[in-house]
Structures are given as C-alpha cells and as structure tokens.
Scaffold this active site. Sequence first.
Site, PDB file in Angstrom:
ATOM      1  N   ASP A  10     -13.924 -40.518  43.140  1.00 50.58           N
ATOM      2  CA  ASP A  10     -13.659 -40.920  43.950  1.00 50.58           C
ATOM      3  C   ASP A  10     -14.156 -41.770  44.645  1.00 50.58           C
ATOM      4  OD1 ASP A  10     -16.112 -38.876  46.730  1.00 50.58           O
ATOM      5  OD2 ASP A  10     -14.926 -41.062  46.696  1.00 50.58           O
ATOM      6  N   TYR A  42      -6.118 -44.618  61.815  1.00 48.46           N
ATOM      7  CA  TYR A  42      -5.380 -44.951  60.459  1.00 48.46           C
ATOM      8  C   TYR A  42      -4.881 -46.401  60.903  1.00 48.46           C
ATOM      9  CZ  TYR A  42      -1.499 -44.854  57.276  1.00 48.46           C
ATOM     10  OH  TYR A  42      -1.074 -44.833  56.622  1.00 48.46           O
ATOM     11  N   GLN A  61       1.309 -38.360  48.051  1.00 43.31           N
ATOM     12  CA  GLN A  61       2.585 -38.812  48.226  1.00 43.31           C
ATOM     13  C   GLN A  61       3.453 -39.407  48.020  1.00 43.31           C
ATOM     14  OE1 GLN A  61       4.228 -39.918  52.472  1.00 43.31           O
ATOM     15  NE2 GLN A  61       6.826 -38.773  51.719  1.00 43.31           N
ATOM     16  N   LEU A  62       2.959 -41.208  47.777  1.00 45.10           N
ATOM     17  CA  LEU A  62       3.355 -42.093  47.025  1.00 45.10           C
ATOM     18  C   LEU A  62       2.908 -42.746  46.010  1.00 45.10           C
ATOM     19  CD1 LEU A  62       3.117 -44.321  50.597  1.00 45.10           C
ATOM     20  CD2 LEU A  62       5.145 -44.542  48.798  1.00 45.10           C
ATOM     21  N   ARG A 106      -8.938 -34.802  42.498  1.00 38.37           N
ATOM     22  CA  ARG A 106      -8.865 -33.675  42.198  1.00 38.37           C
ATOM     23  C   ARG A 106      -8.355 -34.331  40.504  1.00 38.37           C
ATOM     24  NH1 ARG A 106     -10.360 -32.183  46.546  1.00 38.37           N
ATOM     25  NH2 ARG A 106      -7.989 -32.458  47.583  1.00 38.37           N
TER      26      ARG A 106
HETATM   27  C1  VAH Z   1       1.487 -41.811  58.633  1.00 37.28           C
HETATM   28  N1  VAH Z   1       3.018 -41.585  57.130  1.00 37.28           N
HETATM   29  O1  VAH Z   1       2.453 -40.815  59.102  1.00 37.28           O
HETATM   30  C2  VAH Z   1       2.140 -42.454  57.442  1.00 37.28           C
HETATM   31  C3  VAH Z   1       2.513 -43.722  57.613  1.00 37.28           C
HETATM   32  C4  VAH Z   1       4.715 -44.791  59.229  1.00 37.28           C
HETATM   33  C5  VAH Z   1       3.887 -43.805  59.227  1.00 37.28           C
HETATM   34  O2  VAH Z   1       1.618 -44.560  57.695  1.00 37.28           O
HETATM   35  O3  VAH Z   1       0.912 -41.706  58.810  1.00 37.28           O
END
Ligand code: VAH
Length: 317
Positions: A47, A137, A10-11, A34
């Site tokens: 990768d 994350y 996305q970024l 890819r």
């Molecule tokens: C997510 N768009 O939703 C990312 C971001 C602040 C959210 O890290 O995981």
Amino acid sequence: KVLVIGANGQLGSVLTKELQKKYTIENVIASDLRQNEEYKGIFEIIDATNKNRIQEVVERYKITQIYHLAAILSAKGEETPLATWDINMKTLFNVLEVSRENNIDKVFFPSSIAVFGEGAPLDNTPDNAYLNPATVYGISKAAGENWAQYYFLRYGLDVRSIRYPGVIGYQSLPGGGTTDYAVDIYHKAVLEEEFECFLKQDTMLPMIFMDDAIRATIELMEAPKDSITVRTSYNIAGISFSPEEVVSEIRKLYPDFKVNYKPDFRQEIASRWPKSIDDASAKKEWGWQPRYDLKDITEIMIEKLQKKYKKGSKSKE
Ligand code: VAH
C-alpha cells in the site's frame, strides 16, 4: 532490480510483463494493494501510502528503479476529491522520498493530458502550455510533475515522466478514467452488445495504443540522462479520434454494431482536455514515434478480444 507500484492496474499490468521480458522475471518486483493470483513472477503487497512498506521492499530486493503506476484516475477521483488528492500525493511523496534516501537510479512518474484545461490550446497542445487542470486527478498530476522536477533539481533524483493520452489496450481493463469508453466499446462490439457511450459522439480526444504507451515509457527510461531536458513531463501523442470515428471503424467489421450516446459528468471533464497533442520534444529528444493508428488499433483490439471471449466462452469482463 525494478519495482512496479500499481502492477495490477491498466498500465501497470502490461508494463510489468514488458519489464520482465527486458530484465528477466527475477529482476522485476510487481506490487499492488492486493495479491494477483494469475501473476507469474515476484509479487509483494504494497500500500504505497505506507512509506515503510515501500522501504522494506526496496531494501529486501535492492531495488534500483521504481515505476509508480498507482493513482486514482480522473472520473473516479471526482467522487472523493480530498481522498483522491491524499492518495495520489502521499504515494508520490513516499516514492520520491524512498528513492532519494536509497539512491534509486531512476524513477518513472506517469502524468496525463488531464493536466491541461481552460487556457491551453485545444489543438496541438504543446509541452509548455499553461496547466489548468479541472479534475483532482489532473491537479495531482500537475503538482506531481512539479515535485518530480523539484526532486531532480534539488536532489539530482533521475525522475522521468510522460503525459499519457487515453490508453487503449486489450490486455487489461481501465478503472475510473474518462477515456475508458474507448476500451469498453471494443468489448461490447465483440460481445455483440449495444454500447452506451458516456461522451458525445464528436468528442475528439488524444488516445494511444497500449503497446505504443508501454514502448514510449521504456524508451524514455532508457534514454541517456543528458538527452532529457523536460523534467516535469513529456507530451506524447498516438492518434486522436472521437466516438463516432471509432464506431465507424468498428462497423467495418461489425456492421450492425449499435451505439447510443448518453453523455454524463465525464463529458464535462473531456470537453476541457486537448483534442490533439504536440509531442515534438519527445520525438526530438528521445526518438518517440507512434506506430499504431485507429485502423490498426481497431483490427488488433477486435482480433485479440474475439480470441479472449472465445476462450473465456463469453465470460463477462
Ligand atoms: C483517465 N485514462 O481517463 C486516464 C487518463 C488521459 C486520461 O489520465 O483518467
């Protein structure tokens, strides 16, 4: 020469085009898992869990800057916690090690408001708030920030980082994020389809328009080295809003736009994130200044997506 890892994301996909404009096409190497057929420029399959592959490309093109935009995002990452940790950390370690071993000038590491959780103020969350991430994350981004700072302090590697809020853009689709509703909602409005929102209508989150986020990234990377005092990661803020606020903005253009709210597990994640961000350090140290508010974002998103769908003759995204 600049290498972008995660250039299909996305970024990454938008940043790569900006970098090509800035440094010309032959000085930007895009890479991802890819091949990207539509991509116009130099593209290498990488990768990033494979360190030798990164090394090969760095050597081949004499890379001097690396933007590491590959990671598994917050919502998707919760499906396979240990795999998410492995991928997010292994790729970062490979980028940091290759950069150190090859004397890369500058490295960009994206962090996120996902590093904040219980114990940080929900409003105007400062750079130095207590980090208590609740998603894998977020944990990987908080750890990544500390590793970035370590490589700066220990080896002098010029790693720079920004904690992105939810990024909203028309140029690309997000993948697996908790803030993705804020992109999808505009597509549904323009396609005149009902929108199902996976967050409660009053869930306030810090967001930023893609063009602001990309400009902030390049401005940080171009700032004089000694003006940078934050070597973990800088907060930046665009505009905070809730689903109901963006719905009412959209209804100014699509009065019949229908929405139903069906909060799911992502509500849990979002409810622990800040409602608004204090980005005083970024403003003071490298002149950060957002340019787009919710009204601007809505007008631009709808105008661009109307064009896109008219051209694509309603091809579903
Ligand atoms: C997510 N768009 O939703 C990312 C971001 C602040 C959210 O890290 O995981």
